[in-house]
Design an enzyme around this catalytic site. Structure first.
Site, PDB file in Angstrom:
ATOM      1  N   TYR A 438       0.809  -1.222   0.000  1.00 43.89           N
ATOM      2  CA  TYR A 438       0.000   0.000   0.000  1.00 43.89           C
ATOM      3  C   TYR A 438       0.842   1.271   0.000  1.00 43.89           C
ATOM      4  O   TYR A 438       2.037   1.232   0.199  1.00 43.89           O
ATOM      5  CB  TYR A 438      -1.053   0.015   1.101  1.00 43.89           C
ATOM      6  CG  TYR A 438      -0.670  -0.167   2.543  1.00 43.89           C
ATOM      7  CD1 TYR A 438       0.599   0.069   3.030  1.00 43.89           C
ATOM      8  CD2 TYR A 438      -1.651  -0.569   3.461  1.00 43.89           C
ATOM      9  CE1 TYR A 438       0.894  -0.083   4.374  1.00 43.89           C
ATOM     10  CE2 TYR A 438      -1.369  -0.723   4.806  1.00 43.89           C
ATOM     11  CZ  TYR A 438      -0.103  -0.478   5.262  1.00 43.89           C
ATOM     12  OH  TYR A 438       0.177  -0.632   6.583  1.00 43.89           O
ATOM     13  N   GLU A 439       0.161   2.366  -0.287  1.00 46.28           N
ATOM     14  CA  GLU A 439       0.771   3.695  -0.488  1.00 46.28           C
ATOM     15  C   GLU A 439       1.785   3.680  -1.638  1.00 46.28           C
ATOM     16  O   GLU A 439       2.820   4.347  -1.591  1.00 46.28           O
ATOM     17  CB  GLU A 439       1.432   4.212   0.792  1.00 46.28           C
ATOM     18  CG  GLU A 439       0.536   4.277   1.991  1.00 46.28           C
ATOM     19  CD  GLU A 439      -0.803   4.947   1.717  1.00 46.28           C
ATOM     20  OE1 GLU A 439      -0.888   5.750   0.779  1.00 46.28           O
ATOM     21  OE2 GLU A 439      -1.767   4.650   2.433  1.00 46.28           O
TER      22      GLU A 439
END
Length: 580
Positions: A438-439
């Site tokens: 994620y990110e």
């Protein structure tokens, strides 16, 4: 599961040596970050995390977040712990004083999250997302929006989220289809009606905070296609009245929770906006400029996700060391004493533990070096701001890879018991595995490094970093050689390589660069300890840093062939044959 013991002395060493907190505090903006206050914060949040967040880690994993009749419920104890977190003011450490924050350096905010995340990674995602929301509104929100939303976000009374991903638009944010239509008249004139669905929204719905402030990417009518046509809107769970009180619930809901590999106590929501045509939001910043505003939040989040690598590595290391010191099995090979010993006495277990410690301390050194550059950028140092830009993908990618590796070694040290859930070792690995995704996946971080970040100052910002490391590491020939090779690869990527060649070598190059910086910063720690800093680390720090430089740095050096190998081999067979 082994209780969490805050690594306070190693954190303080990294904050002083790698972040350079005293130099930061010499600025007018951060003058109140005096040594006594820094120590009090690091010690205080460590004890809070160990006492309040850590005991909930296992129950959060076992029971998880549950969606019941549209309400997300957490296990017993989470509400009380979050209320205590807000009451003690930990959410406000680095937030602007104008909105109730303490205005302290970002470095100290990183330490708050490091301790909270090591104690309970899933729970820590709640304040982590709020910190990003504050950053985005502080830089891009209007004065009215800041006055309306920031005080309660800063205190933690309200929490924040960011909403990018959609079912048909994963990493390609430009493909999103959520819409925002201007409202021409009525009580919401000047605002927008939001319609769409978002997925993977961390802490998108819960009852721990009084309100949730969603930052949502959507398209205005007739917006350009792709990322150039995205706007950012602030969409509260409950409408906020002019006097600051909460009004009716907005037209948004959590449709479902994802069933995940780990971080089970963090509700990962599918969010639906405007099912009844009455989801109201306000635009943040300029129309069609939302991605730029969201990247402010994402850059902050990428540092904090890299921090998660250090967090989970620390917790897994503590667990593994405690088990190895307690588990008695077999005599030490070659010893005249044939009595069984704790497995920590066996050479290969020693190797694994030292590797865990060296990688954990290296990632922490990189974390605080990056944070210190961010703080210098905040007070106007352009060179530091550019260096922080380069360090962010290194920290996010390598830091989270380290979290996974160290948690995996922790399972190995436990042997068969590591594969049994009751010991708790497996949870650390399961929790760690999301962070490289994620990110912005770690492949995206590496791509960013060899495209946008390599372009800073025509490539000289990145090359200059590696040349500085090589000069400083003149007495550490292995580290100096790695840094010199990184500089050569950066020049080749800038001057000769095609875009495909750069991208094909981006991941190994990113790892090489991160290890070079981390080894450099560990070298600085050793010199500081030799000079009398952190006496409690005088015995261990030289050994863990030596292990890093002598064993981990050469491994990174071996990635050079992959970094400069180009893309031809990758495309030497057609996709149909590769898939077949």
């Amino acid at each position: 599961m082994t209780p969490y013991t805050p690594p306070t002395q190693d954190q303080l060493l990294a904050i002083r040596v790698n972040a350079g907190i005293e130099e930061i505090a010499a600025s007018e903006k951060f003058a109140h970050a005096e040594p006594d206050l820094v120590e009090a914060i690091v010690d205080g949040v460590g004890q809070f995390a160990a006492g309040e967040f850590a005991p909930l880690n296992r129950i959060g994993d076992l029971e998880g977040a549950k969606l019941e009749n549209g309400v997300v419920r957490l296990p017993d104890g989470f509400k009380e712990a979050y209320d205590s977190y807000v009451e003690q003011g930990w959410n406000a450490i680095a937030s602007p004083e104008a909105h109730g924050g303490q205005g302290l350096p970002f470095t100290l905010s990183c330490n708050v999250l490091e301790n909270l995340g090591a104690a309970n990674m899933a729970f820590c995602l709640l304040p982590m997302l709020s910190v990003g929301s504050i950053e985005a509104l502080e830089h891009h929100g209007s004065k009215d929006q800041q006055a309306k939303y920031l005080p309660d976000l800063v205190s933690g009374k309200w929490s924040g989220t960011m909403n990018l991903t959609e079912p048909a638009a994963g990493s390609d944010v430009g493909a999103l289809r959520s819409t925002a239509v201007p409202i021409e008249d009525g009580e919401h004139a000047g605002k927008y009606r939001i319609t769409g669905q978002k997925i993977y929204i961390t802490w998108g719905e819960h009852e721990l905070a009084e309100n949730i402030i969603h930052l949502v990417l959507a398209r205005l009518p007739d917006a350009p296609e792709g990322s150039r046509g995205i706007s950012l809107l602030v969409v509260p769970k409950y409408h906020v009245n002019d006097d600051g009180s909460l009004g009716n619930r907005n037209d948004l809901r959590c449709v479902s929770l994802e069933h995940k590999l780990g971080i089970n106590a963090s509700p990962t929501c599918v969010m639906s906006y405007g099912d009844n045509g009455e989801c109201i939001g306000e635009i943040v910043g300029e129309p069609n400029r939302g991605l730029m505003a969201m990247f402010t939040m994402m850059n902050n989040a990428r540092i904090n996700v890299g921090n998660q690598g250090s967090q989970i590595a620390e917790r897994a290391t503590q667990q593994a060391v405690a088990y190895a010191a307690d588990r008695v099995q077999s005599a030490r090979a070659g010893s005249p004493d044939k009595n069984p010993v704790a497995i920590i006495e066996h050479p290969d277990v020693r190797r694994m533990i030292l590797r865990m410690k060296a990688l954990t301390e290296g990632s922490r050194a990189l974390l605080y070096y990056c944070a210190g550059q961010v703080d210098r950028g905040t007070i106007g140092n352009t060179d530091a701001r550019n260096r922080a830009e380069i360090l962010v993908p290194l920290l996010k990618a390598w830091g989270t890879d380290i979290g996974v590796e160290v948690a995996g070694i922790g399972i190995q040290i436990h042997g068969g018991m590591g594969f049994v859930e009751e010991t708790g070792a497996a949870q650390h690995w399961r929790d760690s595995r999301i962070a490289p995704i994620y990110e912005g996946t770690n492949g995206i971080q590496a791509a960013d490094l060899v495209t946008r970040k390599l372009g800073l100052e025509g490539g000289e910002a990145m090359i200059g970093l590696f040349e500085e490391i090589a000069r400083d590491a003149a007495d550490e020939t292995t580290l100096a050689a790695l840094a010199t090779d990184c500089a050569h690869i950066a020049r080749w990527m800038r001057d000769e390589a095609s875009l495909d060649d750069r991208l094909a070598g981006s991941v190994p190059f990113c790892t090489m660069a991160a290890v070079a910086v981390a080894g450099w910063q560990l070298m600085k720690q050793v010199k500081a300890v030799a000079g009398g800093a952190a006496p409690s680390l005088a015995e261990t720090k030289p050994v863990t840093a030596r292990f890093f430089i002598d064993r981990i740095v050469p491994e990174a050096h071996g990635l050079k062939a992959g970094a400069i190998g180009g893309s031809d081999l990758l495309y030497s067979i057609p996709s149909s044959s590769l898939a077949g």
